[in-house]
Design a protein around this motif. Structure first.
Motif, PDB file in Angstrom:
ATOM      1  N   ALA A  45       0.820  -1.209   0.000  1.00  0.00           N
ATOM      2  CA  ALA A  45       0.000   0.000   0.000  1.00  0.00           C
ATOM      3  C   ALA A  45       0.852   1.256   0.000  1.00  0.00           C
ATOM      4  N   THR A  46       1.994   1.206   0.676  1.00  0.00           N
ATOM      5  CA  THR A  46       2.872   2.374   0.749  1.00  0.00           C
ATOM      6  C   THR A  46       3.356   2.785  -0.619  1.00  0.00           C
ATOM      7  N   ALA A  47       3.765   1.813  -1.429  1.00  0.00           N
ATOM      8  CA  ALA A  47       4.290   2.129  -2.740  1.00  0.00           C
ATOM      9  C   ALA A  47       3.237   2.759  -3.635  1.00  0.00           C
ATOM     10  N   SER A  48       2.017   2.234  -3.622  1.00  0.00           N
ATOM     11  CA  SER A  48       0.958   2.764  -4.469  1.00  0.00           C
ATOM     12  C   SER A  48       0.480   4.126  -4.009  1.00  0.00           C
ATOM     13  N   PHE A  49       0.760   4.417  -2.735  1.00  0.00           N
ATOM     14  CA  PHE A  49       0.279   5.662  -2.150  1.00  0.00           C
ATOM     15  C   PHE A  49       1.214   6.839  -2.396  1.00  0.00           C
ATOM     16  N   SER A  50       2.496   6.580  -2.602  1.00  0.00           N
ATOM     17  CA  SER A  50       3.496   7.638  -2.606  1.00  0.00           C
ATOM     18  C   SER A  50       3.253   8.694  -3.668  1.00  0.00           C
ATOM     19  N   ALA A  51       2.715   8.325  -4.805  1.00  0.00           N
ATOM     20  CA  ALA A  51       2.534   9.277  -5.891  1.00  0.00           C
ATOM     21  C   ALA A  51       1.434  10.295  -5.600  1.00  0.00           C
ATOM     22  N   THR A  52       0.502   9.928  -4.735  1.00  0.00           N
ATOM     23  CA  THR A  52      -0.635  10.823  -4.490  1.00  0.00           C
ATOM     24  C   THR A  52      -0.706  11.307  -3.050  1.00  0.00           C
ATOM     25  N   ALA A  53       0.334  11.040  -2.263  1.00  0.00           N
ATOM     26  CA  ALA A  53       0.282  11.367  -0.843  1.00  0.00           C
ATOM     27  C   ALA A  53       0.128  12.852  -0.589  1.00  0.00           C
ATOM     28  N   SER A  54       0.685  13.683  -1.446  1.00  0.00           N
ATOM     29  CA  SER A  54       0.624  15.117  -1.194  1.00  0.00           C
ATOM     30  C   SER A  54      -0.804  15.641  -1.204  1.00  0.00           C
ATOM     31  N   ALA A  55      -1.695  14.923  -1.858  1.00  0.00           N
ATOM     32  CA  ALA A  55      -3.091  15.354  -1.898  1.00  0.00           C
ATOM     33  C   ALA A  55      -3.768  15.183  -0.550  1.00  0.00           C
ATOM     34  N   GLN A  56      -3.183  14.358   0.290  1.00  0.00           N
ATOM     35  CA  GLN A  56      -3.777  14.085   1.592  1.00  0.00           C
ATOM     36  C   GLN A  56      -3.850  15.358   2.432  1.00  0.00           C
ATOM     37  N   THR A  57      -2.781  16.126   2.463  1.00  0.00           N
ATOM     38  CA  THR A  57      -2.743  17.333   3.265  1.00  0.00           C
ATOM     39  C   THR A  57      -2.691  18.592   2.414  1.00  0.00           C
ATOM     40  N   GLU A  58      -2.669  18.428   1.089  1.00  0.00           N
ATOM     41  CA  GLU A  58      -2.573  19.546   0.165  1.00  0.00           C
ATOM     42  C   GLU A  58      -1.316  20.368   0.423  1.00  0.00           C
ATOM     43  N   GLU A  59      -0.295  19.716   0.935  1.00  0.00           N
ATOM     44  CA  GLU A  59       0.982  20.352   1.197  1.00  0.00           C
ATOM     45  C   GLU A  59       2.072  19.396   0.731  1.00  0.00           C
ATOM     46  N   PRO A  60       3.041  19.859  -0.063  1.00  0.00           N
ATOM     47  CA  PRO A  60       4.070  18.959  -0.570  1.00  0.00           C
ATOM     48  C   PRO A  60       4.887  18.343   0.548  1.00  0.00           C
ATOM     49  N   SER A  61       5.330  17.109   0.335  1.00  0.00           N
ATOM     50  CA  SER A  61       6.160  16.452   1.334  1.00  0.00           C
ATOM     51  C   SER A  61       7.488  17.179   1.465  1.00  0.00           C
ATOM     52  N   PRO A  62       7.997  17.351   2.682  1.00  0.00           N
ATOM     53  CA  PRO A  62       9.286  18.015   2.866  1.00  0.00           C
ATOM     54  C   PRO A  62      10.380  17.288   2.103  1.00  0.00           C
ATOM     55  N   ALA A  63      11.282  18.048   1.517  1.00  0.00           N
ATOM     56  CA  ALA A  63      12.353  17.462   0.721  1.00  0.00           C
ATOM     57  C   ALA A  63      13.584  17.133   1.547  1.00  0.00           C
ATOM     58  N   SER A  64      13.651  17.637   2.773  1.00  0.00           N
ATOM     59  CA  SER A  64      14.833  17.419   3.594  1.00  0.00           C
ATOM     60  C   SER A  64      14.446  17.340   5.056  1.00  0.00           C
ATOM     61  N   ALA A  65      15.415  16.919   5.871  1.00  0.00           N
ATOM     62  CA  ALA A  65      15.185  16.846   7.309  1.00  0.00           C
ATOM     63  C   ALA A  65      14.913  18.226   7.895  1.00  0.00           C
ATOM     64  N   ASP A  66      15.636  19.229   7.418  1.00  0.00           N
ATOM     65  CA  ASP A  66      15.434  20.589   7.928  1.00  0.00           C
ATOM     66  C   ASP A  66      14.027  21.097   7.606  1.00  0.00           C
ATOM     67  N   GLU A  67      13.546  20.812   6.390  1.00  0.00           N
ATOM     68  CA  GLU A  67      12.203  21.243   6.005  1.00  0.00           C
ATOM     69  C   GLU A  67      11.149  20.534   6.844  1.00  0.00           C
ATOM     70  N   ALA A  68      11.387  19.256   7.124  1.00  0.00           N
ATOM     71  CA  ALA A  68      10.430  18.489   7.922  1.00  0.00           C
ATOM     72  C   ALA A  68      10.349  19.039   9.340  1.00  0.00           C
ATOM     73  N   LEU A  69      11.512  19.343   9.928  1.00  0.00           N
ATOM     74  CA  LEU A  69      11.522  19.885  11.281  1.00  0.00           C
ATOM     75  C   LEU A  69      10.868  21.264  11.317  1.00  0.00           C
ATOM     76  N   GLN A  70      11.109  22.076  10.294  1.00  0.00           N
ATOM     77  CA  GLN A  70      10.503  23.399  10.250  1.00  0.00           C
ATOM     78  C   GLN A  70       8.994  23.300  10.143  1.00  0.00           C
ATOM     79  N   ARG A  71       8.508  22.295   9.423  1.00  0.00           N
ATOM     80  CA  ARG A  71       7.060  22.113   9.302  1.00  0.00           C
ATOM     81  C   ARG A  71       6.446  21.800  10.662  1.00  0.00           C
ATOM     82  N   LEU A  72       7.165  21.016  11.483  1.00  0.00           N
ATOM     83  CA  LEU A  72       6.673  20.741  12.830  1.00  0.00           C
ATOM     84  C   LEU A  72       6.695  22.007  13.680  1.00  0.00           C
TER      85      LEU A  72
END
Length: 256
Positions: A45-72
């Motif tokens: 399920a994870t593999a099939s989901f990855s292409a459309t995951a950004s639609a879940q929150t309407e926010e692009p997935s962070p590209a780096s660890a720093d971006e992910a931490l900043q989002r938190l």
């Protein structure tokens, strides 16, 4: 399963994902013992989901660890200001049924007042949470974080301590009284004990807070250096780690 390096384990997980997704109706077929051991069932399920995951929150997935931490951090600021944006938890429910792609993992205490998704104002599916009283990392926790990083693709791991932690307080009292509590609680005390021993010689004015902070720091370091998977991903910059202290009264997270 014995692996020679973090890379070989990671490659095995990826290969299993690719093999699993070759069949659109895997759920109707027999899963091999090797596939179960490697985690193929969960990865389909994870593999099939990855292409459309950004639609879940309407926010692009962070590209780096720093971006992910900043989002938190940004989410916590919204939470403190009582301006959350993730309030409709039914949105994206169907899409989430296809799989998950969290961008961060949070090791949190079991305390009922500590809810990572609310604290960081994130929606369902955004945070991979590992919880245990005292927010320490044991073997099961490491395995969960390895799965989150190597398979689900989380970019940052946050070990989140909190004010007035009962597990840390119980550990301090056990050390001071030289008595262990009953039942299975000693397992928690023994896991948290190193943090208390670290700060006691310094005679801090607030021993409990100092021990809570040190406990979060020690476990964040453990996540960053755990071999063979997390240490390799941390060294390469694929995953970042941080320790934080959540103030229950204000809602604010202080990153240590």
């Amino acid at each position: 399963m014995k692996a020679n390096s973090a890379g070989s384990i990671f490659d095995t997980l990826r290969r299993t994902t690719e093999e699993a997704t070759m069949c659109k109706d895997c759920s109707r077929n027999t899963i091999s013992r090797r596939g179960l051991v490697a985690g193929g069932l969960a990865l389909t399920a994870t593999a099939s989901f990855s292409a459309t995951a950004s639609a879940q929150t309407e926010e692009p997935s962070p590209a780096s660890a720093d971006e992910a931490l900043q989002r938190l951090k940004d989410g916590n600021a919204r939470y403190v200001a009582n301006e959350p944006i993730y309030t409709d938890h039914s949105h994206g429910r169907t899409l989430r049924s296809l799989g998950q792609q969290p961008f961060a993992a949070v090791v949190a205490c079991s305390d009922s007042r500590v809810v990572p998704e609310l604290i960081f104002d994130q929606g369902p599916g955004d945070i991979f949470v590992v919880r245990v009283a005292g927010n320490f990392i044991n073997e099961d926790g490491l395995a969960s974080l390895e799965y989150g990083a190597a398979v689900l693709g989380v970019k940052t791991i946050v070990v989140l301590g909190h004010s007035s932690c009962g597990a840390v307080d119980a550990t301090i009292k056990s050390i001071q009284s030289r008595e262990l509590p009953g039942g299975h609680i000693p397992s928690l005390v023994n896991a948290i004990r190193p943090a208390v021993y670290d700060v006691m010689p310094q005679n801090p004015p607030d021993l409990l807070t100092a021990a809570i902070q040190q406990n979060a720091k020690l476990n964040a370091e453990k996540a960053a250096t755990a071999t063979p998977i997390l240490s390799g991903m941390h060294s390469s910059g694929e995953v970042g780690t941080a320790a934080g202290l959540y103030d229950i009264s204000t809602g604010k997270v202080e990153f240590l």
